[in-house]
Scaffold this active site. Structure first.
Site, mmCIF file in Angstrom:
data_model
loop_
_atom_site.group_PDB
_atom_site.id
_atom_site.type_symbol
_atom_site.label_atom_id
_atom_site.label_comp_id
_atom_site.label_asym_id
_atom_site.label_seq_id
_atom_site.Cartn_x
_atom_site.Cartn_y
_atom_site.Cartn_z
ATOM 1 N N LEU A 26 0.496 0.405 -73.062
ATOM 2 C CA LEU A 26 -0.507 1.374 -72.634
ATOM 3 C C LEU A 26 -1.191 0.946 -71.348
ATOM 4 O O LEU A 26 -1.777 1.763 -70.639
ATOM 5 C CB LEU A 26 -1.558 1.563 -73.741
ATOM 6 C CG LEU A 26 -1.057 2.121 -75.070
ATOM 7 C CD1 LEU A 26 -2.166 2.102 -76.106
ATOM 8 C CD2 LEU A 26 -0.523 3.538 -74.890
ATOM 9 N N GLY A 27 -1.129 -0.350 -71.059
ATOM 10 C CA GLY A 27 -1.782 -0.853 -69.859
ATOM 11 C C GLY A 27 -1.803 -2.364 -69.864
ATOM 12 O O GLY A 27 -1.459 -3.009 -70.853
ATOM 13 N N ARG A 33 -2.189 -7.599 -72.273
ATOM 14 C CA ARG A 33 -1.671 -6.240 -72.259
ATOM 15 C C ARG A 33 -2.087 -5.482 -73.518
ATOM 16 O O ARG A 33 -2.489 -6.082 -74.502
ATOM 17 C CB ARG A 33 -0.147 -6.273 -72.164
ATOM 18 C CG ARG A 33 0.370 -6.997 -70.924
ATOM 19 C CD ARG A 33 1.867 -7.058 -70.886
ATOM 20 N NE ARG A 33 2.338 -7.772 -69.703
ATOM 21 C CZ ARG A 33 3.611 -7.956 -69.390
ATOM 22 N NH1 ARG A 33 4.562 -7.482 -70.195
ATOM 23 N NH2 ARG A 33 3.954 -8.605 -68.296
ATOM 24 N N VAL A 34 -1.966 -4.144 -73.442
ATOM 25 C CA VAL A 34 -2.301 -3.292 -74.580
ATOM 26 C C VAL A 34 -1.073 -2.445 -74.926
ATOM 27 O O VAL A 34 -0.424 -1.875 -74.036
ATOM 28 C CB VAL A 34 -3.495 -2.365 -74.273
ATOM 29 C CG1 VAL A 34 -3.847 -1.526 -75.500
ATOM 30 C CG2 VAL A 34 -4.709 -3.175 -73.831
ATOM 31 N N GLU A 98 -8.904 1.066 -82.140
ATOM 32 C CA GLU A 98 -8.654 2.495 -82.309
ATOM 33 C C GLU A 98 -7.772 2.985 -81.159
ATOM 34 O O GLU A 98 -7.967 2.597 -80.002
ATOM 35 C CB GLU A 98 -9.998 3.230 -82.305
ATOM 36 C CG GLU A 98 -9.918 4.730 -82.426
ATOM 37 C CD GLU A 98 -11.290 5.385 -82.371
ATOM 38 O OE1 GLU A 98 -11.333 6.632 -82.407
ATOM 39 O OE2 GLU A 98 -12.310 4.654 -82.273
ATOM 40 N N TYR A 99 -6.802 3.825 -81.477
ATOM 41 C CA TYR A 99 -5.902 4.356 -80.454
ATOM 42 C C TYR A 99 -6.485 5.632 -79.858
ATOM 43 O O TYR A 99 -6.764 6.593 -80.571
ATOM 44 C CB TYR A 99 -4.536 4.640 -81.061
ATOM 45 C CG TYR A 99 -3.561 5.320 -80.117
ATOM 46 C CD1 TYR A 99 -3.303 4.797 -78.859
ATOM 47 C CD2 TYR A 99 -2.903 6.491 -80.505
ATOM 48 C CE1 TYR A 99 -2.408 5.416 -77.996
ATOM 49 C CE2 TYR A 99 -1.992 7.110 -79.658
ATOM 50 C CZ TYR A 99 -1.745 6.564 -78.406
ATOM 51 O OH TYR A 99 -0.867 7.184 -77.551
ATOM 52 N N ALA A 100 -6.668 5.637 -78.536
ATOM 53 C CA ALA A 100 -7.186 6.810 -77.828
ATOM 54 C C ALA A 100 -6.010 7.496 -77.133
ATOM 55 O O ALA A 100 -5.562 7.063 -76.060
ATOM 56 C CB ALA A 100 -8.255 6.400 -76.822
ATOM 57 N N ASP A 143 -20.565 -2.622 -68.034
ATOM 58 C CA ASP A 143 -19.382 -2.307 -67.230
ATOM 59 C C ASP A 143 -18.881 -0.898 -67.530
ATOM 60 O O ASP A 143 -17.688 -0.664 -67.722
ATOM 61 C CB ASP A 143 -18.277 -3.330 -67.486
ATOM 62 C CG ASP A 143 -17.205 -3.313 -66.394
ATOM 63 O OD1 ASP A 143 -17.492 -2.820 -65.278
ATOM 64 O OD2 ASP A 143 -16.085 -3.802 -66.658
ATOM 65 N N LYS A 145 -17.613 2.509 -66.596
ATOM 66 C CA LYS A 145 -16.895 3.103 -65.469
ATOM 67 C C LYS A 145 -15.780 3.963 -66.044
ATOM 68 O O LYS A 145 -15.434 3.833 -67.228
ATOM 69 C CB LYS A 145 -16.341 2.023 -64.547
ATOM 70 C CG LYS A 145 -15.400 1.040 -65.229
ATOM 71 C CD LYS A 145 -14.948 -0.051 -64.254
ATOM 72 C CE LYS A 145 -14.033 -1.069 -64.938
ATOM 73 N NZ LYS A 145 -13.598 -2.135 -64.017
ATOM 74 N N ASN A 148 -13.100 2.476 -68.247
ATOM 75 C CA ASN A 148 -13.506 1.995 -69.567
ATOM 76 C C ASN A 148 -13.983 3.114 -70.493
ATOM 77 O O ASN A 148 -14.582 2.852 -71.537
ATOM 78 C CB ASN A 148 -14.606 0.932 -69.436
ATOM 79 C CG ASN A 148 -14.082 -0.363 -68.857
ATOM 80 O OD1 ASN A 148 -12.884 -0.625 -68.896
ATOM 81 N ND2 ASN A 148 -14.966 -1.177 -68.309
ATOM 82 N N ASP A 161 -13.762 -1.455 -73.934
ATOM 83 C CA ASP A 161 -13.848 -2.709 -73.186
ATOM 84 C C ASP A 161 -15.283 -3.257 -73.131
ATOM 85 O O ASP A 161 -16.015 -3.050 -72.172
ATOM 86 C CB ASP A 161 -13.309 -2.549 -71.767
ATOM 87 C CG ASP A 161 -12.969 -3.901 -71.144
ATOM 88 O OD1 ASP A 161 -13.510 -4.930 -71.605
ATOM 89 O OD2 ASP A 161 -12.175 -3.926 -70.193
ATOM 90 N N THR A 178 -18.708 -3.866 -62.282
ATOM 91 C CA THR A 178 -17.858 -3.405 -61.191
ATOM 92 C C THR A 178 -18.733 -2.971 -60.017
ATOM 93 O O THR A 178 -19.697 -2.234 -60.195
ATOM 94 C CB THR A 178 -16.974 -2.233 -61.665
ATOM 95 O OG1 THR A 178 -16.177 -2.682 -62.781
ATOM 96 C CG2 THR A 178 -16.053 -1.745 -60.553
#
Length: 215
Positions: A26-27, A33-34, A98-100, A143, A145, A148, A161, A178
């Site tokens: 996912l990223g 990593r996810v 949790e999966y978004a 953070d 943004k 996130n 995050d 950030t």
């Protein structure tokens, strides 16, 4: 894959990687990593964040990671991404999240440039509600943004995050977050509190309605 709402949440127990079927990435971030994953017995879909211990040691983020997991585990709000648990092996730490399904709000902003007034108002209201909940529990995210902020399969906003978050009633002095979203007191290296999250909420409200050159 079936929708999560059709299955019960993953059970609390001593986890291992054998409990999950790993899917697409996912990223990726600075420390790991996810991946989308499915808990074998319940068939529940989650996001599995994999952090390499080598990176934890290299950047000395042991305390930061522990704090992140403790804070996020104890938050339960419809607009905050759930952390169900974590486990580790010799090389990695795994966070069960949790999966978004909708991914980052940043991607929607980058695609559209800006949002309709109705959608912007919905997101701002959701974010304000979630931040008020955090602040009542003395949690400062620090953070906030678009990267996130995630969206679930129904388009509901989820704060994610909590790597820079802290739980404290006293003012803090750590420079973090950030650059584009830093509150004046943090830029000036002064003590700060939960108001830094509220400052960011204002910036996001503007970006949602008018877009941002950084997108």
């Amino acid at each position: 894959m079936e929708e999560n709402k059709k299955n019960s949440e993953p059970r609390q127990r001593g986890w291992s990687i054998a409990d999950f079927e790993i899917g697409k990435p996912l990223g990726r971030g600075k420390f790991g990593r996810v991946y989308v994953a499915r808990e074998v017995k319940s068939k529940y879909i989650v996001a599995l964040k994999v952090i390499f211990k080598e990176q934890i040691d290299k950047y000395n983020i042991h305390h930061q990671l522990k704090r992140e997991m403790e804070i996020q585990t104890n938050l339960s709000h419809p607009n905050i991404l759930r952390l169900y648990g974590w486990f580790h092996d010799e090389q990695r730490v795994f966070m069960i999240l949790e999966y978004a399904h909708g991914g980052e709000l940043f991607k929607e902003l980058r695609k559209c440039g800006y949002l309709s007034e109705k959608k912007a108002a919905t997101y701002v209201a959701s974010l304000a509600n979630a931040l008020a909940y955090c602040h009542e529990k003395d949690v400062i995210h620090r953070d906030i943004k678009p990267e996130n902020l995630l969206l679930d399969h129904e388009g509901r906003l989820k704060i994610a995050d909590f790597g820079w978050s802290v739980q404290s009633r006293s003012k803090r002095h750590t420079m973090c977050g950030t650059l584009d979203y830093l509150a004046p007191e943090m830029v000036e290296n002064k003590a700060h509190d939960y108001a830094v999250d509220n400052w960011t909420l204002g910036i996001l409200c503007y970006e949602f309605l008018y877009g941002s050159s950084s997108l």
